[in-house]
Motif scaffolding. Sequence first.
Motif, PDB file in Angstrom:
ATOM      1  N   UNK A  94       0.831  -1.201   0.000  1.00 36.15           N
ATOM      2  CA  UNK A  94       0.000   0.000   0.000  1.00 36.15           C
ATOM      3  C   UNK A  94       0.868   1.254   0.000  1.00 36.15           C
ATOM      4  N   UNK A  95       1.960   1.233   0.761  1.00 33.21           N
ATOM      5  CA  UNK A  95       2.863   2.387   0.812  1.00 33.21           C
ATOM      6  C   UNK A  95       3.557   2.615  -0.518  1.00 33.21           C
ATOM      7  N   UNK A  96       3.801   1.519  -1.294  1.00 26.75           N
ATOM      8  CA  UNK A  96       4.467   1.656  -2.589  1.00 26.75           C
ATOM      9  C   UNK A  96       3.657   2.512  -3.561  1.00 26.75           C
ATOM     10  N   UNK A  97       2.360   2.621  -3.309  1.00 24.95           N
ATOM     11  CA  UNK A  97       1.513   3.439  -4.184  1.00 24.95           C
ATOM     12  C   UNK A  97       1.892   4.922  -4.129  1.00 24.95           C
ATOM     13  N   UNK A  98       2.613   5.310  -3.064  1.00 25.73           N
ATOM     14  CA  UNK A  98       2.956   6.724  -2.879  1.00 25.73           C
ATOM     15  C   UNK A  98       4.424   7.010  -3.189  1.00 25.73           C
ATOM     16  N   UNK A 106      13.509   0.544  -3.146  1.00 22.92           N
ATOM     17  CA  UNK A 106      14.500  -0.404  -2.622  1.00 22.92           C
ATOM     18  C   UNK A 106      14.309  -0.631  -1.124  1.00 22.92           C
ATOM     19  N   UNK A 107      14.199   0.448  -0.375  1.00 23.63           N
ATOM     20  CA  UNK A 107      14.058   0.344   1.079  1.00 23.63           C
ATOM     21  C   UNK A 107      12.746  -0.336   1.447  1.00 23.63           C
ATOM     22  N   UNK A 108      11.674   0.079   0.792  1.00 20.51           N
ATOM     23  CA  UNK A 108      10.360  -0.453   1.132  1.00 20.51           C
ATOM     24  C   UNK A 108      10.276  -1.948   0.855  1.00 20.51           C
ATOM     25  N   UNK A 164      -5.591  -0.595 -15.819  1.00 20.16           N
ATOM     26  CA  UNK A 164      -6.833   0.045 -15.384  1.00 20.16           C
ATOM     27  C   UNK A 164      -6.600   1.195 -14.414  1.00 20.16           C
ATOM     28  N   UNK A 165      -5.639   1.040 -13.489  1.00 20.33           N
ATOM     29  CA  UNK A 165      -5.481   2.007 -12.404  1.00 20.33           C
ATOM     30  C   UNK A 165      -4.107   2.663 -12.345  1.00 20.33           C
ATOM     31  N   UNK A 166      -3.196   2.258 -13.238  1.00 23.64           N
ATOM     32  CA  UNK A 166      -1.855   2.805 -13.198  1.00 23.64           C
ATOM     33  C   UNK A 166      -0.982   2.067 -12.203  1.00 23.64           C
ATOM     34  N   UNK A 167       0.295   2.443 -12.168  1.00 24.04           N
ATOM     35  CA  UNK A 167       1.258   1.763 -11.294  1.00 24.04           C
ATOM     36  C   UNK A 167       0.886   1.921  -9.827  1.00 24.04           C
ATOM     37  N   UNK A 168       0.601   3.140  -9.398  1.00 22.87           N
ATOM     38  CA  UNK A 168       0.267   3.385  -7.992  1.00 22.87           C
ATOM     39  C   UNK A 168      -1.000   2.650  -7.585  1.00 22.87           C
TER      40      UNK A 168
END
Length: 402
Positions: A94-98, A106-108, A164-168
């Motif tokens: 979920x955090x990767x979306x931002x 890399x960190x996440x 449909x929704x993009x990468x994020x």
Amino acid sequence: MTTPLPQPGYRWVIVVASALILAVSMGAIVNGMSAFIVPMQDQFGWPRGQIALVNFAGIVGLALGGLVMGPLSDSKGTRPVVMFGVTVLGLCYMAAAFMSVLWQFYLLFFIAGFFGAAAIFPPVMAAVGNWFFVGAGMAIGIASAGQALGQGGVPFVSSFLIKSFGISGAFGATGVFMLVTLLPLGLLLRQPPVAGAAQLKASAAEEDTVVPTKTVIVTMSAAIILCCTCMSTPLMHLVPLIQDRGFAAEDAGGVIFVMLLVAILGRLAFGKLADVVGALPAYMTATAWMTLLVFGFIYIDRLSTFYVYAIIYGFGYAGVMTGVLVSLRVLTPPSRRASALGIVTMFGWFGHAIGGYQGGALYDLTGNYTAAYAVAAVAGVLNLIIVSTLLRKTRRPQAVPA
């Protein structure tokens, strides 16, 4: 007439729950990034080798975290550790979306691997083996078949989510789905009942500990880093390879999805084969199958041929991880089995990370995937050479008691 050995019926609930948990979690962390490589390259302009390092970071986290989470599961129990891992993994997606900077990814993903996937894979696989006193090969095959389903299904679904929704949006939707589905499944996990004398005797009869445990760990660690380097190259770079041939992302995702659906049958088949002919021969058969076919992907330019070839390749390659897990079960004593699993699979995840990264790096260097798939094939050959030495040691003549 021989009385069947009593085993707890709940063991099959453990197998099914484990297979589903592995499908989503390991599909996301092992090669879920394969569907994002080309879209992220197009959107951000990053080279494929640098994008592949996101997957590398996640798998390195998984490899190192297993050394911590495995023993923690032994002391605290399977369920709380897996529930913690599921929560971390879902929140990280979920955090990767931002995120919009490479070092953040890399960190996440390292955190997702270390505290998330590592808290899932070793405890879940150990739980499956511990619930079966005999015939664990088929059970491990079923659980690992779930992982195969996820490794095909997650990139396939991700391709549609990205469109449909993009990468994020794709990252965010995947994270929410993890939390909604995996937390209830994690509640089904329980500790196995205490084994009686008959169960312990039957379990010991399946073991083959003639080779010192340290030798088994060292040899299998060296072998698995090579076989997983071979394995992970198409897992991470088959979708981009097909896209480079001019086919849409959904078509490319469909090929790997079909390949890993067939891999479900392969893992079941090689789990049963391990129960019949022995774990190491089954493992070597699967590895030889994968090694002979992996380079052939380079010569394909028709979508229909990709589908046919992926089906053939997928059935055989699928037995590799089943063979590794069953081999460790029969070649190590119960008192050291969890430690052996943590160490050997750590090197396996390192191999996954290396294979995924070298595929992207060599593509950036040469402009195609020929060198990357050649490296994969060579790694497979070296793995076979190493495992054959261990097989010869297990088949040395033993003294027959009077």
